[in-house]
Design a protein around this motif. Structure first.
Motif, short mmCIF file in Angstrom:
data_model
loop_
_atom_site.label_atom_id
_atom_site.label_comp_id
_atom_site.label_asym_id
_atom_site.label_seq_id
_atom_site.Cartn_x
_atom_site.Cartn_y
_atom_site.Cartn_z
N GLY A 184 20.60 -5.20 -9.33
CA GLY A 184 21.04 -4.65 -8.05
C GLY A 184 19.94 -4.80 -7.03
O GLY A 184 18.80 -5.16 -7.34
N THR A 185 20.29 -4.49 -5.79
CA THR A 185 19.34 -4.62 -4.69
C THR A 185 18.69 -3.28 -4.40
O THR A 185 19.38 -2.28 -4.21
CB THR A 185 20.05 -5.11 -3.42
N ILE A 186 17.36 -3.27 -4.36
CA ILE A 186 16.64 -2.10 -3.89
C ILE A 186 16.09 -2.39 -2.51
O ILE A 186 15.64 -3.50 -2.22
CB ILE A 186 15.52 -1.66 -4.84
N SER A 187 16.18 -1.41 -1.64
CA SER A 187 15.66 -1.52 -0.28
C SER A 187 14.34 -0.77 -0.19
O SER A 187 14.20 0.33 -0.74
CB SER A 187 16.67 -0.92 0.71
N LEU A 188 13.37 -1.37 0.48
CA LEU A 188 12.05 -0.76 0.67
C LEU A 188 11.72 -0.79 2.15
O LEU A 188 11.74 -1.86 2.78
CB LEU A 188 10.97 -1.52 -0.11
N ALA A 189 11.45 0.37 2.71
CA ALA A 189 11.06 0.45 4.11
C ALA A 189 9.63 -0.07 4.27
O ALA A 189 8.84 -0.07 3.32
CB ALA A 189 11.16 1.89 4.60
N ALA A 190 9.30 -0.52 5.46
CA ALA A 190 7.95 -0.98 5.74
C ALA A 190 6.95 0.12 5.41
O ALA A 190 7.18 1.30 5.67
CB ALA A 190 7.83 -1.40 7.20
N GLY A 191 5.81 -0.27 4.83
CA GLY A 191 4.79 0.71 4.52
C GLY A 191 4.01 0.35 3.27
O GLY A 191 4.14 -0.74 2.71
N ARG A 192 3.21 1.27 2.81
CA ARG A 192 2.31 1.06 1.68
C ARG A 192 2.91 1.71 0.42
O ARG A 192 3.42 2.83 0.47
CB ARG A 192 0.94 1.68 1.99
N TYR A 193 2.82 1.02 -0.73
CA TYR A 193 3.37 1.49 -1.99
C TYR A 193 2.38 1.24 -3.11
O TYR A 193 1.54 0.34 -3.03
CB TYR A 193 4.69 0.77 -2.32
N THR A 194 2.54 2.01 -4.18
CA THR A 194 1.82 1.74 -5.42
C THR A 194 2.85 1.33 -6.47
O THR A 194 3.82 2.06 -6.70
CB THR A 194 1.04 2.96 -5.91
N LEU A 195 2.65 0.18 -7.08
CA LEU A 195 3.51 -0.32 -8.15
C LEU A 195 2.82 -0.03 -9.49
O LEU A 195 1.59 0.03 -9.56
CB LEU A 195 3.77 -1.81 -7.99
N TYR A 196 3.64 0.10 -10.56
CA TYR A 196 3.09 0.52 -11.84
C TYR A 196 3.64 -0.32 -12.98
O TYR A 196 4.72 -0.92 -12.90
CB TYR A 196 3.47 1.98 -12.13
N ARG A 197 2.88 -0.29 -14.06
CA ARG A 197 3.36 -0.70 -15.37
C ARG A 197 3.09 0.45 -16.33
O ARG A 197 2.08 1.15 -16.19
CB ARG A 197 2.69 -1.99 -15.84
N PHE A 198 4.01 0.63 -17.31
CA PHE A 198 3.94 1.80 -18.18
C PHE A 198 4.01 1.38 -19.65
O PHE A 198 4.61 0.36 -20.00
CB PHE A 198 5.12 2.74 -17.91
N THR A 242 -0.28 1.86 -17.49
CA THR A 242 -1.17 0.83 -18.05
C THR A 242 -1.76 -0.07 -16.98
O THR A 242 -2.75 -0.76 -17.23
CB THR A 242 -0.41 -0.03 -19.07
N ALA A 243 -1.14 -0.08 -15.79
CA ALA A 243 -1.67 -0.88 -14.68
C ALA A 243 -1.03 -0.38 -13.39
O ALA A 243 0.07 0.18 -13.39
CB ALA A 243 -1.36 -2.36 -14.87
N SER A 244 -1.72 -0.56 -12.28
CA SER A 244 -1.17 -0.20 -10.98
C SER A 244 -1.73 -1.15 -9.93
O SER A 244 -2.79 -1.75 -10.12
CB SER A 244 -1.50 1.25 -10.61
N ARG A 245 -1.03 -1.29 -8.83
CA ARG A 245 -1.51 -2.11 -7.72
C ARG A 245 -0.91 -1.59 -6.43
O ARG A 245 0.25 -1.16 -6.39
CB ARG A 245 -1.18 -3.59 -7.92
N ALA A 246 -1.67 -1.61 -5.39
CA ALA A 246 -1.21 -1.18 -4.07
C ALA A 246 -0.70 -2.40 -3.30
O ALA A 246 -1.31 -3.47 -3.34
CB ALA A 246 -2.34 -0.51 -3.31
#
Length: 548
Positions: free
Chosen positions: A394-408, A415-419
Protein backbone atom coordinates in the motif's frame (compact mmCIF):
# COMPACT_ATOMS: atom_id res chain seq x y z
CA UNK A 1 -23.45 10.52 32.46
CA UNK A 2 -26.35 11.63 30.22
CA UNK A 3 -27.95 8.99 28.06
CA UNK A 4 -26.81 9.29 24.41
CA UNK A 5 -29.61 10.84 22.40
CA UNK A 6 -29.81 9.15 19.02
CA UNK A 7 -32.84 11.18 17.97
CA UNK A 8 -30.94 14.42 18.48
CA UNK A 9 -28.14 13.10 16.29
CA UNK A 10 -30.46 11.96 13.51
CA UNK A 11 -32.34 15.23 13.45
CA UNK A 12 -29.29 17.46 13.43
CA UNK A 13 -28.54 19.32 10.20
CA UNK A 14 -25.86 21.73 9.14
CA UNK A 15 -28.38 24.57 9.47
CA UNK A 16 -28.18 24.36 13.25
CA UNK A 17 -24.64 25.63 13.30
CA UNK A 18 -23.53 22.53 15.17
CA UNK A 19 -21.37 21.33 12.30
CA UNK A 20 -19.15 22.71 9.61
CA UNK A 21 -19.15 21.08 6.18
CA UNK A 22 -16.80 20.99 3.21
CA UNK A 23 -17.87 18.80 0.29
CA UNK A 24 -17.15 18.10 -3.34
CA UNK A 25 -13.42 17.69 -2.94
CA UNK A 26 -12.86 21.35 -2.07
CA UNK A 27 -11.20 20.40 1.21
CA UNK A 28 -7.60 19.70 0.35
CA UNK A 29 -6.21 16.32 1.32
CA UNK A 30 -3.02 16.85 3.27
CA UNK A 31 -1.04 15.24 0.47
CA UNK A 32 -3.31 15.45 -2.57
CA UNK A 33 -0.58 17.06 -4.67
CA UNK A 34 2.29 14.78 -3.83
CA UNK A 35 5.50 15.45 -5.67
CA UNK A 36 7.29 12.59 -7.36
CA UNK A 37 8.35 10.35 -4.52
CA UNK A 38 11.76 10.98 -3.05
CA UNK A 39 11.81 7.29 -2.08
CA UNK A 40 12.19 5.77 -5.51
CA UNK A 41 9.15 6.73 -7.55
CA UNK A 42 5.45 7.02 -6.81
CA UNK A 43 3.98 3.63 -5.85
CA UNK A 44 1.91 2.02 -8.55
CA UNK A 45 -1.85 1.73 -8.18
CA UNK A 46 -4.31 3.68 -6.07
CA UNK A 47 -2.51 3.02 -2.79
CA UNK A 48 -5.09 0.77 -1.17
CA UNK A 49 -5.62 -2.93 -0.87
CA UNK A 50 -7.80 -4.41 -3.63
CA UNK A 51 -9.64 -6.45 -0.99
CA UNK A 52 -9.58 -4.30 2.14
CA UNK A 53 -11.62 -6.66 4.33
CA UNK A 54 -9.82 -8.06 7.34
CA UNK A 55 -7.94 -11.10 5.98
CA UNK A 56 -9.13 -14.52 7.08
CA UNK A 57 -6.21 -16.05 8.98
CA UNK A 58 -4.95 -19.47 7.91
CA UNK A 59 -6.07 -22.39 10.02
CA UNK A 60 -3.14 -23.35 12.23
CA UNK A 61 -2.49 -27.05 12.68
CA UNK A 62 -3.31 -27.83 16.32
CA UNK A 63 -0.51 -30.41 16.29
CA UNK A 64 2.17 -28.13 14.82
CA UNK A 65 3.86 -27.31 18.13
CA UNK A 66 3.99 -30.84 19.44
CA UNK A 67 5.55 -34.20 18.75
CA UNK A 68 3.46 -37.08 17.46
CA UNK A 69 4.57 -40.68 17.84
CA UNK A 70 3.14 -43.99 16.77
CA UNK A 71 1.13 -45.70 19.50
CA UNK A 72 2.71 -48.73 21.16
CA UNK A 73 2.20 -52.04 19.44
CA UNK A 74 -1.09 -53.59 20.45
CA UNK A 75 -2.85 -50.28 21.11
CA UNK A 76 -6.55 -50.86 20.55
CA UNK A 77 -8.91 -48.16 19.29
CA UNK A 78 -12.43 -49.36 20.20
CA UNK A 79 -14.21 -48.21 17.06
CA UNK A 80 -17.97 -48.72 16.99
CA UNK A 81 -19.23 -51.68 15.03
CA UNK A 82 -22.50 -52.18 13.26
CA UNK A 83 -24.93 -49.78 11.59
CA UNK A 84 -25.74 -46.30 12.79
CA UNK A 85 -28.84 -46.16 14.98
CA UNK A 86 -30.26 -42.65 14.64
CA UNK A 87 -32.93 -43.23 17.28
CA UNK A 88 -30.41 -44.47 19.83
CA UNK A 89 -28.22 -41.42 19.22
CA UNK A 90 -31.17 -39.09 19.83
CA UNK A 91 -32.16 -40.98 22.98
CA UNK A 92 -28.61 -40.65 24.26
CA UNK A 93 -28.78 -36.85 24.57
CA UNK A 94 -29.06 -35.96 28.26
CA UNK A 95 -31.90 -33.69 29.26
CA UNK A 96 -29.63 -31.62 31.51
CA UNK A 97 -26.03 -30.51 31.68
CA UNK A 98 -23.81 -32.51 34.06
CA UNK A 99 -23.34 -29.45 36.28
CA UNK A 100 -24.59 -25.90 36.66
CA UNK A 101 -22.51 -23.12 35.15
CA UNK A 102 -22.66 -19.35 34.84
CA UNK A 103 -24.46 -17.66 31.96
CA UNK A 104 -25.15 -14.05 31.07
CA UNK A 105 -27.92 -14.11 28.48
CA UNK A 106 -26.11 -14.72 25.19
CA UNK A 107 -28.45 -16.17 22.58
CA UNK A 108 -28.07 -17.74 19.16
CA UNK A 109 -29.12 -15.22 16.53
CA UNK A 110 -31.67 -16.84 14.22
CA UNK A 111 -31.60 -14.58 11.14
CA UNK A 112 -27.93 -14.50 10.22
CA UNK A 113 -27.04 -13.84 6.59
CA UNK A 114 -25.56 -16.91 4.96
CA UNK A 115 -22.25 -15.20 4.23
CA UNK A 116 -21.79 -14.54 7.98
CA UNK A 117 -22.48 -18.09 9.13
CA UNK A 118 -19.74 -20.44 10.35
CA UNK A 119 -17.07 -21.49 7.87
CA UNK A 120 -18.50 -19.50 4.93
CA UNK A 121 -15.22 -17.56 4.74
CA UNK A 122 -13.06 -20.62 3.93
CA UNK A 123 -12.92 -22.44 0.60
CA UNK A 124 -11.22 -25.76 -0.15
CA UNK A 125 -8.47 -26.10 -2.75
CA UNK A 126 -9.48 -28.31 -5.63
CA UNK A 127 -6.07 -29.99 -5.55
CA UNK A 128 -5.37 -31.16 -2.01
CA UNK A 129 -1.62 -31.01 -1.44
CA UNK A 130 -1.94 -32.08 2.20
CA UNK A 131 -1.69 -35.79 3.05
CA UNK A 132 -4.82 -37.73 2.14
CA UNK A 133 -5.74 -41.34 1.47
CA UNK A 134 -7.18 -42.98 -1.64
CA UNK A 135 -10.70 -41.97 -0.56
CA UNK A 136 -9.79 -38.27 -0.51
CA UNK A 137 -9.84 -38.13 3.30
CA UNK A 138 -7.45 -35.62 4.88
CA UNK A 139 -4.85 -37.47 6.96
CA UNK A 140 -1.89 -36.93 9.26
CA UNK A 141 1.38 -38.52 8.10
CA UNK A 142 3.79 -39.92 10.65
CA UNK A 143 6.89 -41.93 9.72
CA UNK A 144 5.40 -42.81 6.33
CA UNK A 145 2.09 -43.99 7.77
CA UNK A 146 -1.25 -42.18 7.53
CA UNK A 147 -3.40 -41.55 10.60
CA UNK A 148 -6.82 -39.97 11.04
CA UNK A 149 -6.76 -36.35 12.23
CA UNK A 150 -10.33 -35.48 13.35
CA UNK A 151 -9.96 -31.68 13.41
CA UNK A 152 -8.18 -31.70 10.05
CA UNK A 153 -10.87 -33.90 8.51
CA UNK A 154 -13.73 -31.84 9.95
CA UNK A 155 -12.28 -28.51 8.86
CA UNK A 156 -11.48 -29.85 5.39
CA UNK A 157 -15.04 -31.13 5.12
CA UNK A 158 -16.45 -27.72 6.09
CA UNK A 159 -14.21 -25.95 3.57
CA UNK A 160 -15.48 -28.28 0.86
CA UNK A 161 -19.09 -27.54 1.81
CA UNK A 162 -18.33 -23.84 1.38
CA UNK A 163 -16.80 -24.48 -2.04
CA UNK A 164 -19.83 -26.57 -3.01
CA UNK A 165 -22.20 -23.79 -1.98
CA UNK A 166 -20.22 -21.33 -4.08
CA UNK A 167 -19.76 -23.47 -7.19
CA UNK A 168 -22.46 -26.17 -7.15
CA UNK A 169 -19.70 -28.63 -8.10
CA UNK A 170 -20.47 -32.08 -6.68
CA UNK A 171 -16.74 -32.78 -6.51
CA UNK A 172 -16.59 -30.66 -3.34
CA UNK A 173 -19.74 -32.13 -1.83
CA UNK A 174 -18.48 -35.67 -2.37
CA UNK A 175 -15.18 -34.81 -0.74
CA UNK A 176 -17.06 -33.36 2.25
CA UNK A 177 -19.10 -36.57 2.41
CA UNK A 178 -15.87 -38.59 2.48
CA UNK A 179 -14.64 -36.69 5.54
CA UNK A 180 -17.97 -37.18 7.31
CA UNK A 181 -18.06 -40.89 6.44
CA UNK A 182 -14.62 -41.43 7.92
CA UNK A 183 -15.62 -39.76 11.17
CA UNK A 184 -18.78 -41.85 11.40
CA UNK A 185 -17.05 -45.10 10.46
CA UNK A 186 -14.29 -44.58 13.02
CA UNK A 187 -16.30 -43.19 15.88
CA UNK A 188 -16.23 -44.52 19.39
CA UNK A 189 -19.54 -44.90 21.20
CA UNK A 190 -19.05 -44.51 24.93
CA UNK A 191 -21.06 -43.08 27.81
CA UNK A 192 -24.08 -42.69 25.50
CA UNK A 193 -22.19 -40.34 23.15
CA UNK A 194 -20.07 -40.34 20.00
CA UNK A 195 -16.35 -39.55 20.17
CA UNK A 196 -13.87 -38.97 17.35
CA UNK A 197 -10.51 -40.36 18.47
CA UNK A 198 -6.94 -39.38 17.68
CA UNK A 199 -5.22 -42.73 17.01
CA UNK A 200 -1.61 -41.63 17.68
CA UNK A 201 0.28 -40.42 20.74
CA UNK A 202 1.07 -36.72 21.04
CA UNK A 203 2.80 -34.33 23.42
CA UNK A 204 3.02 -30.53 23.20
CA UNK A 205 6.59 -29.28 22.90
CA UNK A 206 6.02 -26.01 24.79
CA UNK A 207 2.93 -26.42 26.94
CA UNK A 208 3.98 -28.61 29.85
CA UNK A 209 1.58 -31.33 30.91
CA UNK A 210 -0.07 -31.86 27.53
CA UNK A 211 0.73 -35.48 26.72
CA UNK A 212 -1.73 -38.00 25.33
CA UNK A 213 -1.86 -41.70 24.62
CA UNK A 214 -4.09 -43.01 21.85
CA UNK A 215 -7.01 -42.86 21.75
CA UNK A 216 -7.48 -39.31 22.96
CA UNK A 217 -10.15 -36.69 22.31
CA UNK A 218 -10.46 -32.95 21.78
CA UNK A 219 -13.39 -30.68 22.58
CA UNK A 220 -12.45 -28.71 19.48
CA UNK A 221 -13.10 -31.77 17.30
CA UNK A 222 -16.29 -32.69 19.17
CA UNK A 223 -17.68 -29.16 18.74
CA UNK A 224 -16.58 -28.69 15.13
CA UNK A 225 -18.19 -32.01 14.22
CA UNK A 226 -21.55 -30.40 15.05
CA UNK A 227 -20.90 -27.84 12.30
CA UNK A 228 -19.90 -30.46 9.73
CA UNK A 229 -22.91 -32.73 10.22
CA UNK A 230 -25.43 -29.91 10.65
CA UNK A 231 -24.25 -28.14 7.52
CA UNK A 232 -24.37 -31.33 5.44
CA UNK A 233 -27.97 -31.89 6.53
CA UNK A 234 -28.90 -28.41 5.23
CA UNK A 235 -27.85 -29.19 1.65
CA UNK A 236 -30.69 -30.17 -0.73
CA UNK A 237 -28.41 -32.62 -2.58
CA UNK A 238 -28.07 -34.76 0.55
CA UNK A 239 -30.74 -37.48 0.55
CA UNK A 240 -32.93 -38.63 3.43
CA UNK A 241 -30.77 -41.65 4.28
CA UNK A 242 -27.65 -39.51 4.52
CA UNK A 243 -29.47 -36.93 6.57
CA UNK A 244 -30.48 -39.56 9.10
CA UNK A 245 -26.86 -40.69 9.49
CA UNK A 246 -25.62 -37.12 9.81
CA UNK A 247 -28.34 -36.29 12.33
CA UNK A 248 -27.30 -39.30 14.41
CA UNK A 249 -23.70 -38.13 14.24
CA UNK A 250 -24.65 -34.60 15.27
CA UNK A 251 -26.75 -35.88 18.16
CA UNK A 252 -23.98 -38.23 19.28
CA UNK A 253 -21.38 -35.44 19.15
CA UNK A 254 -23.65 -33.08 21.08
CA UNK A 255 -24.18 -35.74 23.76
CA UNK A 256 -20.39 -35.83 24.23
CA UNK A 257 -20.43 -32.18 25.33
CA UNK A 258 -22.76 -33.16 28.17
CA UNK A 259 -20.41 -35.69 29.73
CA UNK A 260 -18.20 -34.47 32.56
CA UNK A 261 -15.15 -36.04 34.15
CA UNK A 262 -13.58 -37.72 35.94
CA UNK A 263 -15.11 -40.68 34.07
CA UNK A 264 -13.58 -40.96 30.62
CA UNK A 265 -13.90 -39.84 27.94
CA UNK A 266 -14.82 -36.21 28.61
CA UNK A 267 -14.08 -32.80 27.06
CA UNK A 268 -16.38 -30.52 29.10
CA UNK A 269 -15.74 -29.22 32.59
CA UNK A 270 -16.63 -26.44 35.02
CA UNK A 271 -13.76 -24.38 36.37
CA UNK A 272 -13.28 -23.29 39.99
CA UNK A 273 -15.20 -20.06 39.40
CA UNK A 274 -18.23 -21.86 37.99
CA UNK A 275 -17.66 -21.22 34.27
CA UNK A 276 -18.19 -23.75 31.50
CA UNK A 277 -15.20 -24.91 29.43
CA UNK A 278 -15.08 -27.12 26.36
CA UNK A 279 -11.43 -28.09 26.34
CA UNK A 280 -9.42 -28.49 23.18
CA UNK A 281 -6.93 -30.42 25.30
CA UNK A 282 -8.74 -31.95 28.29
CA UNK A 283 -6.45 -33.05 31.09
CA UNK A 284 -7.09 -35.01 34.29
CA UNK A 285 -8.09 -33.92 36.79
CA UNK A 286 -10.49 -31.61 34.89
CA UNK A 287 -9.26 -28.44 36.59
CA UNK A 288 -5.72 -28.81 35.20
CA UNK A 289 -6.48 -28.44 31.49
CA UNK A 290 -4.86 -25.97 29.12
CA UNK A 291 -7.86 -23.60 28.80
CA UNK A 292 -7.17 -23.00 25.11
CA UNK A 293 -9.04 -19.98 23.79
CA UNK A 294 -9.33 -20.62 20.03
CA UNK A 295 -10.42 -24.24 20.33
CA UNK A 296 -13.23 -23.18 22.67
CA UNK A 297 -14.47 -20.61 20.13
CA UNK A 298 -14.43 -23.14 17.30
CA UNK A 299 -16.54 -25.47 19.45
CA UNK A 300 -18.98 -22.60 20.11
CA UNK A 301 -19.50 -22.23 16.35
CA UNK A 302 -20.61 -25.86 16.32
CA UNK A 303 -23.11 -25.24 19.08
CA UNK A 304 -24.64 -22.43 17.02
CA UNK A 305 -24.96 -24.73 13.98
CA UNK A 306 -26.58 -27.41 16.12
CA UNK A 307 -29.10 -24.95 17.57
CA UNK A 308 -30.04 -23.84 14.04
CA UNK A 309 -30.59 -27.48 13.10
CA UNK A 310 -32.49 -28.64 16.17
CA UNK A 311 -33.63 -25.67 18.24
CA UNK A 312 -32.27 -27.54 21.26
CA UNK A 313 -32.59 -25.26 24.32
CA UNK A 314 -29.81 -27.02 26.22
CA UNK A 315 -27.41 -26.47 23.30
CA UNK A 316 -28.28 -22.78 23.40
CA UNK A 317 -27.59 -22.73 27.13
CA UNK A 318 -24.15 -24.21 26.45
CA UNK A 319 -23.63 -21.52 23.79
CA UNK A 320 -24.51 -18.91 26.42
CA UNK A 321 -22.12 -20.49 28.91
CA UNK A 322 -19.34 -20.65 26.33
CA UNK A 323 -19.63 -16.98 25.32
CA UNK A 324 -19.92 -15.98 28.96
CA UNK A 325 -16.63 -17.72 29.79
CA UNK A 326 -14.89 -16.32 26.70
CA UNK A 327 -15.94 -12.82 27.74
CA UNK A 328 -14.99 -13.21 31.40
CA UNK A 329 -11.53 -14.61 30.64
CA UNK A 330 -10.75 -12.24 27.77
CA UNK A 331 -8.73 -9.92 30.04
CA UNK A 332 -6.58 -12.82 31.23
CA UNK A 333 -5.87 -13.90 27.65
CA UNK A 334 -5.15 -10.38 26.36
CA UNK A 335 -1.74 -8.70 26.45
CA UNK A 336 -2.35 -4.98 26.02
CA UNK A 337 -0.43 -3.65 23.04
CA UNK A 338 0.76 -7.07 21.98
CA UNK A 339 -0.26 -10.59 20.87
CA UNK A 340 -2.89 -12.47 22.86
CA UNK A 341 -2.10 -15.70 24.67
CA UNK A 342 -2.85 -19.08 23.15
CA UNK A 343 -4.20 -20.43 26.43
CA UNK A 344 -4.79 -19.32 29.99
CA UNK A 345 -2.64 -21.95 31.68
CA UNK A 346 0.70 -21.24 29.99
CA UNK A 347 0.09 -17.61 28.91
CA UNK A 348 2.28 -17.71 25.80
CA UNK A 349 1.59 -14.97 23.21
CA UNK A 350 1.30 -16.67 19.81
CA UNK A 351 1.46 -14.86 16.47
CA UNK A 352 -0.39 -17.56 14.50
CA UNK A 353 -3.40 -17.62 16.86
CA UNK A 354 -3.86 -13.92 17.61
CA UNK A 355 -5.59 -13.22 14.24
CA UNK A 356 -7.67 -16.38 14.76
CA UNK A 357 -8.95 -14.89 18.04
CA UNK A 358 -9.86 -11.65 16.22
CA UNK A 359 -11.68 -13.51 13.47
CA UNK A 360 -13.60 -15.85 15.77
CA UNK A 361 -14.74 -13.12 18.15
CA UNK A 362 -16.08 -11.21 15.16
CA UNK A 363 -17.93 -14.32 13.96
CA UNK A 364 -19.41 -14.92 17.40
CA UNK A 365 -20.65 -11.31 17.33
CA UNK A 366 -22.55 -12.13 14.13
CA UNK A 367 -23.91 -15.38 15.57
CA UNK A 368 -25.06 -13.89 18.86
CA UNK A 369 -25.78 -10.28 17.91
CA UNK A 370 -23.59 -9.26 20.85
CA UNK A 371 -21.80 -5.94 20.43
CA UNK A 372 -19.63 -6.91 23.38
CA UNK A 373 -17.87 -9.60 21.34
CA UNK A 374 -17.43 -7.17 18.44
CA UNK A 375 -15.73 -4.76 20.83
CA UNK A 376 -13.39 -7.48 22.10
CA UNK A 377 -12.41 -8.24 18.50
CA UNK A 378 -11.65 -4.52 17.99
CA UNK A 379 -9.47 -4.47 21.11
CA UNK A 380 -7.29 -7.31 19.85
CA UNK A 381 -7.06 -5.72 16.41
CA UNK A 382 -5.71 -2.53 17.97
CA UNK A 383 -3.36 -4.45 20.27
CA UNK A 384 -1.64 -6.15 17.35
CA UNK A 385 -2.99 -5.25 13.90
CA UNK A 386 -2.86 -7.60 10.96
CA UNK A 387 0.62 -6.82 9.60
CA UNK A 388 0.61 -7.73 5.91
CA UNK A 389 -0.69 -5.28 3.32
CA UNK A 390 -1.23 -7.87 0.61
CA UNK A 391 0.20 -8.28 -2.87
CA UNK A 392 1.70 -5.01 -4.07
CA UNK A 393 1.52 -3.41 -0.63
CA UNK A 394 0.00 0.00 0.00
CA UNK A 395 0.93 3.64 -0.23
CA UNK A 396 2.15 5.54 2.80
CA UNK A 397 2.16 9.33 2.74
CA UNK A 398 4.91 11.30 4.49
CA UNK A 399 4.71 15.04 5.03
CA UNK A 400 7.80 17.15 4.47
CA UNK A 401 10.13 17.11 7.45
CA UNK A 402 12.68 15.12 9.42
CA UNK A 403 12.18 11.43 10.37
CA UNK A 404 14.05 8.62 12.06
CA UNK A 405 13.87 5.24 10.31
CA UNK A 406 14.52 1.98 12.18
CA UNK A 407 15.40 -1.65 11.91
CA UNK A 408 14.32 -4.05 14.66
CA UNK A 409 15.14 -7.48 16.00
CA UNK A 410 12.41 -10.06 16.56
CA UNK A 411 12.23 -8.94 20.20
CA UNK A 412 11.55 -5.33 19.20
CA UNK A 413 15.03 -4.03 20.00
CA UNK A 414 16.37 -1.33 17.67
CA UNK A 415 19.26 -2.75 15.64
CA UNK A 416 19.84 0.30 13.41
CA UNK A 417 18.48 3.79 12.87
CA UNK A 418 19.02 6.65 10.44
CA UNK A 419 17.74 10.20 10.20
CA UNK A 420 16.25 11.41 6.92
CA UNK A 421 14.76 14.72 5.84
CA UNK A 422 12.21 15.20 3.06
CA UNK A 423 12.00 18.71 1.65
CA UNK A 424 8.61 18.00 0.11
CA UNK A 425 5.59 15.80 0.79
CA UNK A 426 6.36 12.35 -0.55
CA UNK A 427 5.12 8.76 -0.67
CA UNK A 428 6.44 5.21 -0.54
CA UNK A 429 5.23 1.66 -0.91
CA UNK A 430 4.95 -0.34 2.31
CA UNK A 431 4.52 -4.10 2.62
CA UNK A 432 3.54 -4.21 6.31
CA UNK A 433 1.75 -2.18 8.95
CA UNK A 434 2.81 -3.82 12.18
CA UNK A 435 3.19 -3.20 15.87
CA UNK A 436 6.73 -3.43 17.19
CA UNK A 437 6.96 -5.22 20.53
CA UNK A 438 7.04 -2.64 23.28
CA UNK A 439 6.36 0.18 20.83
CA UNK A 440 3.95 1.65 18.35
CA UNK A 441 2.69 0.80 14.86
CA UNK A 442 5.28 1.05 12.08
CA UNK A 443 5.30 0.74 8.29
CA UNK A 444 7.92 -1.41 6.55
CA UNK A 445 9.08 0.41 3.40
CA UNK A 446 9.33 -2.06 0.53
CA UNK A 447 10.78 -0.04 -2.36
CA UNK A 448 13.19 2.77 -3.15
CA UNK A 449 16.21 4.04 -1.28
CA UNK A 450 14.83 3.11 2.16
CA UNK A 451 13.61 -0.41 1.41
CA UNK A 452 13.73 -2.58 4.53
CA UNK A 453 13.46 0.33 6.98
CA UNK A 454 10.54 0.99 9.32
CA UNK A 455 8.92 4.38 9.79
CA UNK A 456 6.55 5.03 12.74
CA UNK A 457 2.88 5.72 11.98
CA UNK A 458 1.95 9.24 13.07
CA UNK A 459 -1.24 10.72 11.62
CA UNK A 460 -1.43 13.15 9.81
CA UNK A 461 2.29 13.16 9.00
CA UNK A 462 2.79 9.45 8.26
CA UNK A 463 -0.13 7.20 7.38
CA UNK A 464 -1.40 4.47 5.07
CA UNK A 465 -3.74 5.84 2.42
CA UNK A 466 -7.19 4.37 1.85
CA UNK A 467 -9.43 1.94 3.69
CA UNK A 468 -7.85 -1.24 5.02
CA UNK A 469 -8.75 -4.24 7.19
CA UNK A 470 -12.51 -3.76 7.25
CA UNK A 471 -14.49 -5.36 10.08
CA UNK A 472 -18.20 -5.66 9.26
CA UNK A 473 -20.82 -5.62 12.02
CA UNK A 474 -24.22 -7.28 11.91
CA UNK A 475 -26.26 -6.06 13.63
CA UNK A 476 -25.02 -2.50 13.35
CA UNK A 477 -23.35 -0.98 16.37
CA UNK A 478 -23.64 2.38 18.10
CA UNK A 479 -21.06 5.16 18.41
CA UNK A 480 -21.58 7.91 20.97
CA UNK A 481 -20.32 11.42 20.24
CA UNK A 482 -19.37 12.92 23.63
CA UNK A 483 -21.11 16.12 24.64
CA UNK A 484 -19.42 19.37 23.64
CA UNK A 485 -16.49 17.62 21.94
CA UNK A 486 -15.57 18.64 18.41
CA UNK A 487 -15.19 15.60 16.13
CA UNK A 488 -13.94 15.91 12.55
CA UNK A 489 -15.49 13.28 10.26
CA UNK A 490 -14.34 12.45 6.74
CA UNK A 491 -15.73 11.07 3.52
CA UNK A 492 -12.93 9.18 1.85
CA UNK A 493 -12.43 7.91 -1.71
CA UNK A 494 -10.90 4.49 -2.37
CA UNK A 495 -7.42 5.95 -2.78
CA UNK A 496 -7.61 7.82 0.52
CA UNK A 497 -8.54 11.20 -0.92
CA UNK A 498 -10.81 13.10 1.44
CA UNK A 499 -13.90 14.17 -0.51
CA UNK A 500 -15.79 15.73 2.39
CA UNK A 501 -15.19 17.03 5.88
CA UNK A 502 -17.83 17.61 8.51
CA UNK A 503 -16.97 18.78 12.00
CA UNK A 504 -19.68 18.19 14.58
CA UNK A 505 -20.20 19.08 18.21
CA UNK A 506 -23.32 18.22 20.20
CA UNK A 507 -24.63 19.78 23.43
CA UNK A 508 -25.39 16.32 24.82
CA UNK A 509 -24.01 12.83 24.27
CA UNK A 510 -25.43 11.78 20.90
CA UNK A 511 -25.56 8.28 19.43
CA UNK A 512 -25.32 7.14 15.81
CA UNK A 513 -25.21 3.69 14.20
CA UNK A 514 -22.18 2.36 12.36
CA UNK A 515 -21.77 -0.76 10.26
CA UNK A 516 -18.03 -1.17 9.97
CA UNK A 517 -14.66 -0.26 11.40
CA UNK A 518 -11.53 0.03 9.28
CA UNK A 519 -8.08 1.53 9.20
CA UNK A 520 -8.79 4.65 7.13
CA UNK A 521 -5.82 6.83 6.26
CA UNK A 522 -3.86 5.24 9.06
CA UNK A 523 -6.46 5.54 11.84
CA UNK A 524 -9.16 3.20 13.21
CA UNK A 525 -12.45 4.79 12.12
CA UNK A 526 -16.14 3.84 12.12
CA UNK A 527 -18.55 4.44 9.23
CA UNK A 528 -21.79 6.18 10.24
CA UNK A 529 -24.94 4.84 8.56
CA UNK A 530 -27.74 7.26 9.53
CA UNK A 531 -28.40 10.96 9.97
CA UNK A 532 -26.44 13.86 8.49
CA UNK A 533 -23.17 11.93 8.82
CA UNK A 534 -24.31 8.97 6.69
CA UNK A 535 -21.28 7.67 4.81
CA UNK A 536 -18.81 9.68 6.89
CA UNK A 537 -16.00 8.12 8.92
CA UNK A 538 -15.52 9.15 12.55
CA UNK A 539 -12.21 8.46 14.33
CA UNK A 540 -12.84 5.67 16.80
CA UNK A 541 -10.59 7.42 19.34
CA UNK A 542 -12.97 10.42 19.35
CA UNK A 543 -16.23 8.50 19.88
CA UNK A 544 -17.30 5.78 22.32
CA UNK A 545 -18.22 2.52 20.67
CA UNK A 546 -20.71 0.21 22.36
CA UNK A 547 -19.78 -3.11 23.93
CA UNK A 548 -17.28 -1.75 26.45
Amino acid sequence: MPTPDRRRFLALSTATGASALVLGGTAAHALDDLTASLLGGRPAGPGHLAEPALPVPPLPDPLQEGRATAPPAGTRIPYARGPVDARAAARGIPAEAPFTFKTSGYRCARSVRDVLRPWRDRDAPRVDTAPHDIHGVRMFELDGRLYDHPVGQIQFGLQNITSYRRTGDLFYLNRARAQAKRLIDRRIEARGAWWFPYPFDWAHAVHTGLAYRAPWYSGMAQGEALSLFAQLIELPAVDATERARYRAAADGAFASLLKAGPRKPWVTARDGAGYLWIHEYPMDPPGTSDYTYNGYMFAALGLWDYVQLTGNALAERLFDGALTALDVYFAAMRNKGWLSDYCLTHQIPTASYHPVHINLLRQLHWLSGSVRLAHLSDVLMDDHPHPKLGAGGGTISLAAGRYTLYRFSASGAVTASRAVTFSRDTAATASHRTRIKGGGVHYLISSGAYQGWYVPEFYPRVYLRGEWFRSVYAPRRTATFPAQVSVECHKVAADGTITGIRTVSFPHDSAAPFDRRSIVNGRPMVRITAGPLTGFWAPSSHVRSDGR
